[in-house]
Design an enzyme around this catalytic site. Structure first.
Site, mmCIF file in Angstrom:
data_model
loop_
_atom_site.group_PDB
_atom_site.id
_atom_site.type_symbol
_atom_site.label_atom_id
_atom_site.label_comp_id
_atom_site.label_asym_id
_atom_site.label_seq_id
_atom_site.Cartn_x
_atom_site.Cartn_y
_atom_site.Cartn_z
ATOM 1 N N GLU A 113 -11.274 -13.146 -3.955
ATOM 2 C CA GLU A 113 -10.146 -13.762 -4.653
ATOM 3 C C GLU A 113 -8.853 -13.410 -3.939
ATOM 4 O O GLU A 113 -8.730 -12.323 -3.358
ATOM 5 C CB GLU A 113 -10.078 -13.256 -6.097
ATOM 6 C CG GLU A 113 -11.322 -13.530 -6.919
ATOM 7 C CD GLU A 113 -11.316 -12.753 -8.228
ATOM 8 O OE1 GLU A 113 -10.518 -13.106 -9.119
ATOM 9 O OE2 GLU A 113 -12.091 -11.787 -8.344
ATOM 10 N N LYS A 115 -5.331 -11.955 -3.544
ATOM 11 C CA LYS A 115 -4.656 -10.837 -4.224
ATOM 12 C C LYS A 115 -3.200 -11.239 -4.479
ATOM 13 O O LYS A 115 -2.355 -11.173 -3.591
ATOM 14 C CB LYS A 115 -4.741 -9.566 -3.376
ATOM 15 C CG LYS A 115 -4.217 -8.331 -4.087
ATOM 16 C CD LYS A 115 -4.450 -7.076 -3.245
ATOM 17 C CE LYS A 115 -3.975 -5.824 -3.975
ATOM 18 N NZ LYS A 115 -2.531 -5.852 -4.220
ATOM 19 N N ASP A 117 0.537 -11.216 -5.469
ATOM 20 C CA ASP A 117 1.549 -10.162 -5.378
ATOM 21 C C ASP A 117 2.455 -10.236 -6.601
ATOM 22 O O ASP A 117 3.486 -10.920 -6.599
ATOM 23 C CB ASP A 117 2.354 -10.339 -4.089
ATOM 24 C CG ASP A 117 3.065 -9.052 -3.677
ATOM 25 O OD1 ASP A 117 2.789 -8.004 -4.285
ATOM 26 O OD2 ASP A 117 3.872 -9.104 -2.740
ATOM 27 N N LYS A 310 -5.806 -5.388 2.493
ATOM 28 C CA LYS A 310 -4.352 -5.587 2.535
ATOM 29 C C LYS A 310 -3.951 -6.216 3.865
ATOM 30 O O LYS A 310 -4.308 -5.721 4.938
ATOM 31 C CB LYS A 310 -3.632 -4.240 2.377
ATOM 32 C CG LYS A 310 -3.943 -3.510 1.069
ATOM 33 C CD LYS A 310 -3.488 -4.274 -0.147
ATOM 34 C CE LYS A 310 -1.996 -4.327 -0.314
ATOM 35 N NZ LYS A 310 -1.373 -3.075 -0.730
ATOM 36 N N CYS A 422 37.478 -4.069 0.771
ATOM 37 C CA CYS A 422 38.837 -4.607 0.839
ATOM 38 C C CYS A 422 39.359 -4.641 -0.594
ATOM 39 O O CYS A 422 38.731 -5.224 -1.475
ATOM 40 C CB CYS A 422 38.829 -6.021 1.426
ATOM 41 S SG CYS A 422 40.433 -6.853 1.300
#
Length: 668
Positions: A113, A115, A117, A310, A422
């Site tokens: 499957e 993965k 995130d 990974k 600034c």
């Protein structure tokens, strides 16, 4: 309409909206136009407001976001949410396969499957009704984020069967939603999210569910915590069962007979990954047989029957051609690396933020360096490091300017800050960025007046402050590039409509330092008019629970400036509303309640009410529900496992009730 007719119509509307929502958000096959869905939703909202006794927990209207939460309750997972072990290369995967086969034999198949995130969550259903959603937390204890998860339209509020089940999934932010969110944050001068995962997690941990609802999150379900309830023999079968119950699963999964098939699947998605409308950071590989999963068991932290491959972070080498600096709305000077264009994770990158001078010194970045670039979370380009060994001697040290590149004013570093700033209030860059903020969605929300048009108008000297927006004429706008009759008519109508915004929109749009959208609304409710707020003292401001010293000083300083006074008068003359238009909280004096005007603190776990329900009931009776115990606290409601707040209340001699006593008083 009588009650019986309303009940019949409400049931019809819910059935239609649930079906249309399932087709749109789960099947991706809408059967009606968006306008029809919105019309039916509005009708349902109005009927439920007219007949509140007919509103249910699974009504589609709960997806718009409910009451603001005080805090997240802790949730103990009935079935632990284990993390996965990682694989980083082919050998790691072959070692995993070998261990599995040694334990259960050679007849093994896997399910691969994508993965996703995002943020791992658990959803619990009782008799088919969604009753609780929580984060993974440490795998044993998570946080109750039910209200936020209900805003995700692909999560069914009621299943197609009256089953009690616990499912696990990954809530995520689609790329399109992420880009829109960061664009809006950029317009408001807010810090950008680094990647969709952080954005999804941040959205689901908002105490205001309406914010989560606005973020357009989605979810894929990937496992059943208690698969025995559906009688599945394999993981792939359990995913099919989730589909039948009305859940959204990822259809890119594949059953693989061998580890070589797994590797082929990984190779395929390594190539196709940029084409997906959501982010993935790897591939999950699971033994398909649930009996074999049970036989393999788990370690203290990870299942032995699953592993996550990974993807390596893509890093490329390019040349840093120059470093430019820009001035933000608050005057912060930000350096940006200008790079030789290079492709990273599917897109061409030629600019990368260097954040501040300290980072440049820390990494010893010089103009002309060969640098390693990657996308943080595969989204935000960043310079990882310098290839110092490839220097030719022609590289040039970068020096931050001592004066503002836009207005020439001397830059300062305020105490406790890293950034140079600034502080000239007339700096053109700050004015331009402030104008962009003023028209943004959370401020005055003037559609059609985006960054490009503001920049055009500013460059043409047609606007120099926000009041000038209300002086624009049709002729001036038609003279701009790419502005036709229809665009100009729509823009003028949007500018006119913005005059009627409630006070908090204007306050946020003015960009008073430290005053965000929530504080602006608090101030608008408290003072009701711009005139009263402008006359408020620091003491009056800090008496409000949400306003601290720093914000109070900033507000007082802003309204003391002659320029601010003149600006407000110009806006008044243009017809811009200066009053709060929202619902006002009922005052304590108007309520015949023992809670009226009292400060109440809720602590511990309540059994019959949720924390948000108790808070809402108390506030409706005139109480101020606080998150901390102090000498100003009048009453503490203590549920099970009450901790330090109860102890402090006892030390201060504050009255303490249990939930039973609270319910007794609420029901009087």
């Amino acid at each position: 309409m009588d009650l019986q007719t309303a009940e019949t119509r409400i049931q019809e509307l819910r059935s239609l909206l649930n079906q249309y929502g399932y087709e749109y958000y789960v099947l991706d096959k809408p059967s009606v136009p968006d306008a029809e869905y919105d019309r039916l939703m509005q009708e349902l909202i109005q009927l439920e407001e007219q007949f509140p006794q007919l509103k249910t927990l699974d009504s589609p209207t709960v997806r718009v976001g409910g009451a603001v939460l005080d805090m997240f309750e802790k949730v103990e997972h009935r079935i632990p949410m284990l993390s996965l072990g990682n694989a980083f290369n082919e050998q790691d995967l072959r070692d995993f396969d070998r261990r599995v086969r040694q334990a259960v034999g050679d007849y093994v198949s896997y399910v691969c499957e994508l993965k996703i995130d995002g943020l791992a969550v658990s959803l619990r259903y009782e008799d088919g009704l969604f009753v609780q959603g929580s984060t993974r937390g440490d795998g044993t204890i998570g946080e109750d984020i039910t209200a936020n998860l209900k805003t995700i339209k692909s999560i069914p509020l009621r299943l197609k069967e009256p089953i009690s089940i616990e499912v696990r999934g990954e809530a995520y932010m689609p790329k399109r939603s992420f880009e829109a969110l960061n664009e809006a944050r950029k317009e408001r001068g807010e810090e950008l999210f680094a990647n969709p995962r952080n954005a999804a997690a941040g959205s689901l941990r908002q105490l205001d569910p309406k914010i989560a609802a606005s973020r357009r999150l989605d979810i894929f379900l990937y496992a059943i915590g208690n698969p025995e309830v559906i009688g599945a023999a394999t993981h792939s079968d359990s995913l099919d069962q989730l589909d039948k119950l009305g859940f959204k699963t990822n259809k890119e999964r594949r059953k693989c007979a061998t580890i070589d098939d797994v590797l082929a699947y990984i190779h395929n998605w390594t190539e196709k990954r940029p084409q997906l409308p959501y982010e993935i950071d790897g591939i999950v590989i699971k033994v398909d047989s649930l009996a074999q999963q049970e036989e393999l068991g788990t370690t203290a932290k990870n299942p032995r029957w699953a592993i996550a491959y990974k993807f390596p972070a893509e890093e490329v080498v390019t040349t840093l051609l120059d470093i430019e600096v820009s001035v933000g709305r608050t005057g912060v000077i930000t350096p940006t690396a200008i790079l030789t264009p290079v492709k990273v994770a599917g897109t061409t990158v030629q600019r990368a933020s260097l954040h501040n001078e300290d980072l440049i010194r820390e990494k010893d970045i010089r103009i002309g360096d060969k640098v390693v670039v990657k996308k943080a979370g595969d989204i935000i380009p960043e310079v990882v490091n310098v290839l110092a060994g490839e220097r030719t001697g022609e590289e040039v040290d970068f020096q931050m300017p001592t004066h503002c590149p836009e207005c020439g004013s001397e830059l300062v570093r305020l105490e406790g800050e890293v950034a140079l700033r600034c502080i000239n209030p007339k700096c053109p860059a700050q004015i331009r960025e402030g104008l962009i903020h003023f028209v943004s969605r959370n401020a005055m929300n003037i559609e059609g007046l985006g960054e490009k048009v503001i920049s055009q108008l500013f460059a043409a000297k047609l606007i120099s402050d926000v009041a000038d927006i209300y002086k624009l004429t049709r002729e001036q706008l038609l003279a701009l590039e790419r502005m036709g009759e229809k665009s100009v008519s729509n823009l003028l109508a949007a500018i006119e409509a913005s005059k009627g915004n409630s006070l908090e929109k204007l306050l946020f749009g003015l960009g008073i330092r430290h005053v965000g959208a929530k504080a602006a609304k608090t101030l608008a409710i408290q003072f009701d008019t711009m005139e009263k707020l402008a006359a408020a003292s620091k003491e009056q401001l800090i008496a409000i629970a949400e306003i601290g010293d720093k914000m109070a000083d900033s507000i007082v300083s802003f309204f003391e400036q002659e320029e601010a006074k003149e600006l407000i008068q110009e806006l008044v003359a243009a017809g811009v509303n200066m009053e709060y238009k929202g619902a006002k909280p009922v005052s304590a004096a108007e309520l015949d309640s023992i809670f009226a005007g009292k400060t109440v603190v809720l602590t511990g776990k309540l059994e019959q009410l949720t924390r948000s329900e108790a808070k809402e009931k108390l506030e409706s009776l005139g109480a101020n529900v606080s998150g901390s115990v102090s000498k100003k606290t009048n009453l503490v409601i203590a549920g099970a496992d009450a901790g330090s707040k109860l102890t402090k209340a006892q030390e201060l001699g504050i009255e303490v009730w249990d939930e039973e006593k609270l319910l007794e008083e609420l029901n009087k």
